[in-house]
Design an enzyme around this catalytic site. Structure first.
Site, mmCIF file in Angstrom:
data_model
loop_
_atom_site.group_PDB
_atom_site.id
_atom_site.type_symbol
_atom_site.label_atom_id
_atom_site.label_comp_id
_atom_site.label_asym_id
_atom_site.label_seq_id
_atom_site.Cartn_x
_atom_site.Cartn_y
_atom_site.Cartn_z
ATOM 1 N N GLY A 121 25.387 46.540 49.920
ATOM 2 C CA GLY A 121 25.072 45.163 49.523
ATOM 3 C C GLY A 121 26.336 44.327 49.527
ATOM 4 O O GLY A 121 27.379 44.783 49.065
ATOM 5 N N ARG A 137 23.092 49.075 55.326
ATOM 6 C CA ARG A 137 23.010 50.293 54.501
ATOM 7 C C ARG A 137 22.815 51.511 55.400
ATOM 8 O O ARG A 137 22.096 52.445 55.060
ATOM 9 C CB ARG A 137 21.887 50.157 53.479
ATOM 10 C CG ARG A 137 22.137 49.050 52.444
ATOM 11 C CD ARG A 137 21.155 49.142 51.307
ATOM 12 N NE ARG A 137 21.256 48.017 50.379
ATOM 13 C CZ ARG A 137 22.132 47.929 49.398
ATOM 14 N NH1 ARG A 137 22.997 48.901 49.197
ATOM 15 N NH2 ARG A 137 22.147 46.883 48.595
ATOM 16 N N ASP A 171 29.299 53.109 46.234
ATOM 17 C CA ASP A 171 29.137 54.560 46.212
ATOM 18 C C ASP A 171 28.682 55.130 47.576
ATOM 19 O O ASP A 171 29.215 56.137 48.040
ATOM 20 C CB ASP A 171 28.106 54.901 45.132
ATOM 21 C CG ASP A 171 28.048 56.383 44.858
ATOM 22 O OD1 ASP A 171 29.109 56.959 44.588
ATOM 23 O OD2 ASP A 171 26.953 56.955 44.959
ATOM 24 N N THR A 198 31.292 46.117 44.479
ATOM 25 C CA THR A 198 29.880 46.017 44.127
ATOM 26 C C THR A 198 29.757 45.082 42.933
ATOM 27 O O THR A 198 30.561 45.161 41.999
ATOM 28 C CB THR A 198 29.198 47.353 43.746
ATOM 29 O OG1 THR A 198 27.972 47.068 43.048
ATOM 30 C CG2 THR A 198 30.027 48.243 42.866
ATOM 31 N N ASP A 237 27.564 45.377 40.868
ATOM 32 C CA ASP A 237 27.017 46.177 39.763
ATOM 33 C C ASP A 237 28.109 46.802 38.884
ATOM 34 O O ASP A 237 27.830 47.234 37.765
ATOM 35 C CB ASP A 237 26.138 47.307 40.304
ATOM 36 C CG ASP A 237 24.860 46.792 40.956
ATOM 37 O OD1 ASP A 237 24.597 45.586 40.860
ATOM 38 O OD2 ASP A 237 24.137 47.603 41.557
ATOM 39 N N ASP A 282 29.458 49.662 39.165
ATOM 40 C CA ASP A 282 29.020 51.010 38.790
ATOM 41 C C ASP A 282 29.799 52.123 39.492
ATOM 42 O O ASP A 282 29.337 53.262 39.541
ATOM 43 C CB ASP A 282 27.513 51.183 39.047
ATOM 44 C CG ASP A 282 27.147 51.040 40.525
ATOM 45 O OD1 ASP A 282 28.021 50.671 41.330
ATOM 46 O OD2 ASP A 282 25.975 51.295 40.854
ATOM 47 N N ARG A 314 20.946 48.431 39.502
ATOM 48 C CA ARG A 314 19.966 49.452 39.824
ATOM 49 C C ARG A 314 20.054 50.625 38.856
ATOM 50 O O ARG A 314 19.063 51.058 38.293
ATOM 51 C CB ARG A 314 20.255 49.951 41.236
ATOM 52 C CG ARG A 314 19.079 50.532 41.893
ATOM 53 C CD ARG A 314 19.292 51.119 43.243
ATOM 54 N NE ARG A 314 20.391 50.698 44.062
ATOM 55 C CZ ARG A 314 20.260 50.265 45.311
ATOM 56 N NH1 ARG A 314 19.066 50.127 45.819
ATOM 57 N NH2 ARG A 314 21.312 50.004 46.025
#
Ligand code: F6P
Length: 349
Positions: free
Chosen positions: A10, A72, A103, A125, A127, A129, A171
Site C-alpha cells: 500500500g 502487492r 512487512d 506503512t 499502519d 506495524d 488491518r
C-alpha cells in the site's frame, strides 16, 4: 554502484521523499546510478524499470504516493517467480536493491538475500506495524489526516446529538486508531489487539449521554472485531469481503458501518459512520514524515556502500540504525496497550 529501488505494498506519504533521498545521496556522495523498478516487485518480475536521475526526482519531496507505482505482487507466489526476479536484477547489473515497503515487501527482500540479491530495506506503512523500528514514515501523516477528520466529526456529532463511528485503517494493529483517537478526544477507541464488547461500548455511550454529553465519537480500526460470540459472527459477515491478495491478506472494511447500526439499535441514539479509507494514505507528507523518509533514504545508501546487506534502516531511540531484516518481518508490531489503558482511559469512560 548501480542501485535498484522499488516501492511495494500500500502506498503512503513519504515514498517519493525516500526515492529522492536515495537518488540524490547516491549521486552526490558516490556517483551512483539509480534504477527505479515500476509497480513494486511486479516491475522486477516483468523487467520494467526507469533510470532515476537527480533532475527527475528533485521536486518529489512534497508529493504523496509513489512515482514508481506500487503493487502487492509476491514473486514467491509461484515456483519460478524468485528466479525471474533474480535474473532481472542480474541482467540490469544491479549491485544493490533498496526495497521500500512494509512487512510483505520486505519479507520478499529478506527471502531474496540468500538467492544472491544485495538488499537493504526501508520501512514504510501508514499502519506503523513493522517490527524493528519505532516508527514507519507515513504514519505521522495518516494520524494528522485522521485527527483532522475526527475534529470535524466531533462538531457535527455535537450539533445533531449523534453517535458517529469513525473507521480508520489498521488491518492488524491499532496505532492509527489509538493516536488519532487520543488526539481527537474520542469517547471509545477500538483496536484489533483487544476484542471489544458491543454491550460495554453501548453502556459507556449511554452513561455519557445520561451525564449530559449528548454526542459521542467512536474510533474503530478496520481490523477490530468483537469478542467471540454472536456479535463476532455478525461483524465478520459484514466485514470480510472474501478478496485476498497474493500475501494472503483479506480486504477489510465495514466494521464502522456495522457498529453504528448496532449502537443505534441498542441505545436508541441516532448514529452515523464515516470510513476514512484511502484518504489516510494520500496527499503530501507532513514535515515529520519528510524528514524521517529523507533520513531513511540517506542511511539506506550508506548501508549499501558499507556492504551492510540483509538489513533494514530503522528508527530506535530517535536515531536511524540498521537492524536485520529478519527482526522486522513476520510479526507485526502491536500497539503499546498502555496508550489505551493509561493515556486514553480517563477520557473514554
Ligand atoms: O498499507 C496498509 C493498509 O493501509 C491497511 O491498513 C489496509 O488494510 C490496506 O492497506 C488497504 O489496502 P488496499 O489499498 O489494497 O485496499
Amino acid at each position: 554502484m548501480r542501485i535498484g529501488v522499488l516501492t511495494g505494498g500500500g502506498d503512503c506519504p513519504g515514498l517519493n521523499a525516500v526515492i529522492r533521498a536515495v537518488v540524490i545521496a547516491g549521486d552526490q556522495l558516490h556517483s551512483d546510478e539509480t534504477v527505479g523498478y515500476l509497480d513494486g516487485w511486479l516491475g522486477v518480475m516483468e523487467h520494467r524499470s526507469v533510470p532515476l536521475r537527480p533532475m527527475r526526482v528533485q521536486d518529489l519531496l512534497t508529493r504523496g504516493g509513489t512515482v514508481l507505482g506500487s503493487s502487492r505482487t509476491n514473486p514467491f507466489a509461484t515456483d519460478e517467480g524468485p528466479k525471474t526476479a533474480v535474473d532481472t536484477l542480474m541482467a540490469d547489473g544491479i549491485d544493490a536493491l533498496v526495497a521500500i515497503g512494509g512487512d510483505d515487501t520486505l519479507g520478499v527482500a529478506h527471502r531474496l538475500g540468500p538467492l544472491g540479491v544485495n538488499v537493504v530495506g526501508v520501512p514504510k506503512t501508514i499502519d506503523n506495524d513493522l517490527s524493528g523500528t519505532e516508527m514507519t514514515f507515513g504514519f505521522h501523516t495518516a494520524v494528522e489526516t485522521a485527527t483532522e477528520a475526527i475534529d470535524r466529526l466531533q462538531t457535527t456529532a455535537e450539533s445533531h446529538h449523534r453517535v458517529i463511528v469513525c473507521e480508520v485503517m489498521g488491518r492488524h494493529v491499532g496505532w492509527i486508531a489509538a493516536y488519532s483517537g487520543i488526539a481527537g478526544g474520542a469517547d471509545a477507541i477500538l483496536v484489533p489487539e483487544v476484542p471489544f464488547d458491543v454491550a460495554e461500548v453501548c453502556e459507556r455511550i449511554t452513561a455519557r449521554h445520561q451525564r449530559g454529553r449528548y454526542s459521542s465519537v467512536v474510533v474503530v480500526s478496520e481490523g477490530a472485531l468483537p469478542a467471540p460470540g454472536p456479535d463476532l459472527d455478525s461483524a465478520k459477515a459484514a466485514t470480510m469481503s472474501g478478496v485476498v491478495d497474493q500475501f494472503g491478506h483479506a480486504q477489510l472494511g465495514g466494521i464502522g458501518a456495522w457498529l453504528a447500526i448496532e449502537i443505534e439499535r441498542r441505545t436508541g441514539y441516532e448514529s452515523r459512520h464515516t470510513t476514512l479509507g484511502h484518504i489516510q494514505r494520500g496527499g503530501s507528507p507532513t514535515a515529520y514524515d519528510r524528514v524521517l523518509a529523507t533520513r531513511f533514504g540517506v542511511e539506506a545508501v550508506a548501508a549499501v556502500h558499507d556492504g551492510t546487506f540483509g538489513k533494514m534502516v530503522a528508527l530506535q531511540a530517535g536515531r536511524v540504525v540498521r537492524v536485520p531484516l529478519e527482526d522486522a518481518v513476520g510479526r507485526p508490531k502491536s500497539l503499546d496497550l498502555e496508550l489505551l489503558t493509561n493515556v486514553a482511559a480517563p477520557f473514554v469512560s
